[in-house]
Scaffold this motif. Structure first.
Motif, PDB file in Angstrom:
ATOM      1  N   GLN A 160     -31.489 -45.182 -14.246  1.00  0.00           N
ATOM      2  CA  GLN A 160     -32.039 -43.825 -14.329  1.00  0.00           C
ATOM      3  C   GLN A 160     -31.394 -42.920 -13.282  1.00  0.00           C
ATOM      4  O   GLN A 160     -31.084 -41.754 -13.554  1.00  0.00           O
ATOM      5  N   GLU A 163     -27.985 -41.978 -14.397  1.00  0.00           N
ATOM      6  CA  GLU A 163     -28.017 -40.923 -15.413  1.00  0.00           C
ATOM      7  C   GLU A 163     -28.123 -39.548 -14.761  1.00  0.00           C
ATOM      8  O   GLU A 163     -27.463 -38.589 -15.188  1.00  0.00           O
ATOM      9  N   SER A 168     -25.780 -37.518 -17.774  1.00  0.00           N
ATOM     10  CA  SER A 168     -25.768 -37.952 -19.168  1.00  0.00           C
ATOM     11  C   SER A 168     -26.695 -39.146 -19.336  1.00  0.00           C
ATOM     12  O   SER A 168     -26.853 -39.957 -18.412  1.00  0.00           O
ATOM     13  N   LYS A 169     -27.315 -39.254 -20.499  1.00  0.00           N
ATOM     14  CA  LYS A 169     -28.045 -40.466 -20.837  1.00  0.00           C
ATOM     15  C   LYS A 169     -27.039 -41.596 -21.028  1.00  0.00           C
ATOM     16  O   LYS A 169     -25.921 -41.377 -21.502  1.00  0.00           O
ATOM     17  N   ASP A 171     -26.214 -45.621 -22.418  1.00  0.00           N
ATOM     18  CA  ASP A 171     -26.582 -46.676 -23.366  1.00  0.00           C
ATOM     19  C   ASP A 171     -26.136 -48.002 -22.771  1.00  0.00           C
ATOM     20  O   ASP A 171     -24.932 -48.262 -22.649  1.00  0.00           O
ATOM     21  N   ASP A 193     -20.807 -41.021 -23.616  1.00  0.00           N
ATOM     22  CA  ASP A 193     -21.929 -40.282 -23.054  1.00  0.00           C
ATOM     23  C   ASP A 193     -22.903 -39.913 -24.167  1.00  0.00           C
ATOM     24  O   ASP A 193     -22.738 -40.324 -25.327  1.00  0.00           O
ATOM     25  N   ASP A 194     -23.929 -39.113 -23.834  1.00  0.00           N
ATOM     26  CA  ASP A 194     -24.958 -38.802 -24.828  1.00  0.00           C
ATOM     27  C   ASP A 194     -24.490 -37.805 -25.879  1.00  0.00           C
ATOM     28  O   ASP A 194     -25.228 -37.500 -26.823  1.00  0.00           O
TER      29      ASP A 194
END
Length: 495
Positions: A160, A163, A168-169, A171, A193-194
């Motif tokens: 977290q 991120e 960016s979120k 995966d 990236d997201d």
């Protein structure tokens, strides 16, 4: 050729030698034009700041050095895997091995988890990775990880924070391993990236930022180190036969001639005692010399030698642990590390008593062989997938992988010598009318493999290859590189 014309020369991506030579040529041209060439060369260091998290990594990496002692220590190992053109097979093999039997505290297979699920779907993750250019693999090992009953919450908080730092979120999936004396977490991160674009993380963040973020979380959970803990850790480093933070400090303070004084400039008696004690230990190891009262000279190869000593110590511990687990009693004097690169390396025959992963990040494996010579041998067999699997108890013969030019290299050199340093399928068939098309194409595949490895063969637009007079030496260098990936040849005699 006129000034505004140029001819591009294709080379291997990431070839630092070519890049450095190019920068030197540009710097010379800038100097002749009255510019500042040194400023240009310094800009090469900015390459480490390309990508997400560069600013965060630079700030975290430059914090007060005493804060590093105060923080809980965390080791983060990083590897970027190129997936383009290789499909999902390498990623699938890696995930399967991370979830193998015996990695949990209960000796069960590892559980794959992600940001929201304690049991993540590995196949779904691999499906999302299909077509990705690259993938990040991390090993996160907190020195005090044994204090955690479960590492999942720690890993999720770290990801977290990443991120937030990277904007960016992410995966990712992870597996916790408790099968060594140091609990650690393997994290596999998609290279997207997201927004579906390639995820590029700055080298400074990978080198410093991620480690510092992990240390912050552990320090928040367990509290900062006390003065007593810091002093105990530093005292323990004085006699260690591996590269330590004390050695890093000595190298940092040494001048260009690798000389320094045993005293400190800050009047810290405790740290001066540590320095003096460590220098004496290095002198016993042949890595430091007292050239005058309080004046010392460090060996030029101090760091690599100490790192090799540390690796050797880890191997001895592995041998002792595996033999004890098998209920076998062997004297430490009978422990042998098989060195296939040595000139006197002999064929080893014996029974496999254990096998495992010596480097989880690079998928390098080892086997322990109870040899017919009465000694127990540790053998690095190379990267996973490069050597055939073998069962415990099987009888094997192991010998060094030849690192010499092959017959195909001899043929290419012979044909090139007869055709002004050029080789092609047509030239091959003309040179040897009895050769078949498929046979000649096998030589082209060999040259293509060497070209991709940056060995020094050049392919022209018409498919002709430019072969240098030192082609056999280059082929031998290529074979030595391949031998580092799979250094031995294994023959199973019985199971």
């Amino acid at each position: 050729m006129r000034d505004h014309e140029f001819e591009p020369r294709l080379g291997r991506i990431g070839n630092r030698a070519v890049r450095s030579a190019f920068l030197r040529d540009v710097a010379k041209a800038v100097g002749r034009a009255g510019g500042r060439p040194h400023a240009l060369l310094r800009r090469a260091g900015l390459l480490g700041r390309i990508g997400r998290g560069a600013g965060v990594g630079r700030v975290l990496g430059a914090r007060d050095r005493y804060a590093a002692f105060r923080h809980r220590r965390v080791i983060v190992k990083t590897r970027v895997i190129k997936l383009a053109g290789r499909g999902s097979t390498p990623a699938r093999v890696h995930l399967r091995y991370l979830q193998r039997d015996g990695v949990t505290r209960e000796g069960l297979p590892g559980d794959l988890y992600d940001a929201t699920h304690d049991r993540a779907d590995g196949d779904a993750f691999l499906g999302r990775c299909e077509g990705d250019r690259h993938q990040f693999r991390f090993i996160v090992a907190a020195e005090d990880a044994i204090e955690y009953a479960d590492l999942k919450d720690f890993t999720r908080r770290l990801m977290q924070q990443m991120e937030q730092d990277l904007g960016s979120k992410l995966d990712w999936v992870a597996v916790d391993h408790f099968n060594t004396g140091h609990p650690h977490t393997h994290i596999v991160l998609r290279g997207k990236d997201d927004r579906g674009r390639d995820l590029v993380i700055a080298r400074e963040y990978l080198s410093h930022g991620m480690r510092e973020r992990a240390a912050e979380i552990v320090s928040l959970d367990l509290g900062p180190r006390s003065d007593r803990e810091i002093e105990a850790r530093l005292r323990a480093e004085v006699e260690q036969e591996r590269f330590t933070s004390l050695d890093r400090g000595l190298l940092r303070e040494a001048d260009e001639q690798s000389t320094l004084r045993s005293g400190t400039t800050v009047g810290d008696a405790f740290r001066q005692t540590l320095r003096a004690g460590r220098l004496q230990k290095l002198r016993h190891l042949g890595l430091a010399q007292e050239i005058g009262p309080g004046q010392w000279k460090l060996a030029s190869d101090l760091e690599p030698v100490l790192r090799r000593l540390g690796e050797r110590g880890d191997i001895i511990k592995t041998l002792h642990h595996e033999l004890a687990r098998q209920g076998l009693r062997r004297s430490a004097a009978d422990y042998v590390i098989y060195e296939p690169a040595e000139n006197n390396a002999q064929r080893l025959v014996g029974r496999v008593v254990a096998r495992g992963l010596s480097d989880d990040l690079k998928d390098r494996r080892y086997v322990i062989v109870d040899g017919v010579d009465g000694r127990t041998h540790y053998v690095d067999i190379g990267q996973a997938g490069e050597s055939e699997p073998m069962s415990i108890g099987s009888i094997v013969a192991i010998e060094p992988k030849p690192a010499e030019p092959r017959a195909v290299d001899q043929t290419v050199a012979e044909i090139a010598a007869a055709h002004d340093g050029r080789y092609s399928v047509d030239l091959h068939l003309h040179h040897d009318p009895e050769a078949r098309q498929a046979f000649a194409e096998a030589h082209v595949r060999r040259l293509e493999a060497m070209r991709r490895a940056g060995v020094g063969v050049t392919r022209e637009r018409d498919g002709t290859w430019i072969i240098g007079p030192d082609h056999l030496e280059r082929a031998a260098a290529f074979e030595r590189t391949q031998a580092r990936r799979a250094p031995v040849v294994i023959e199973t005699l019985s199971t």
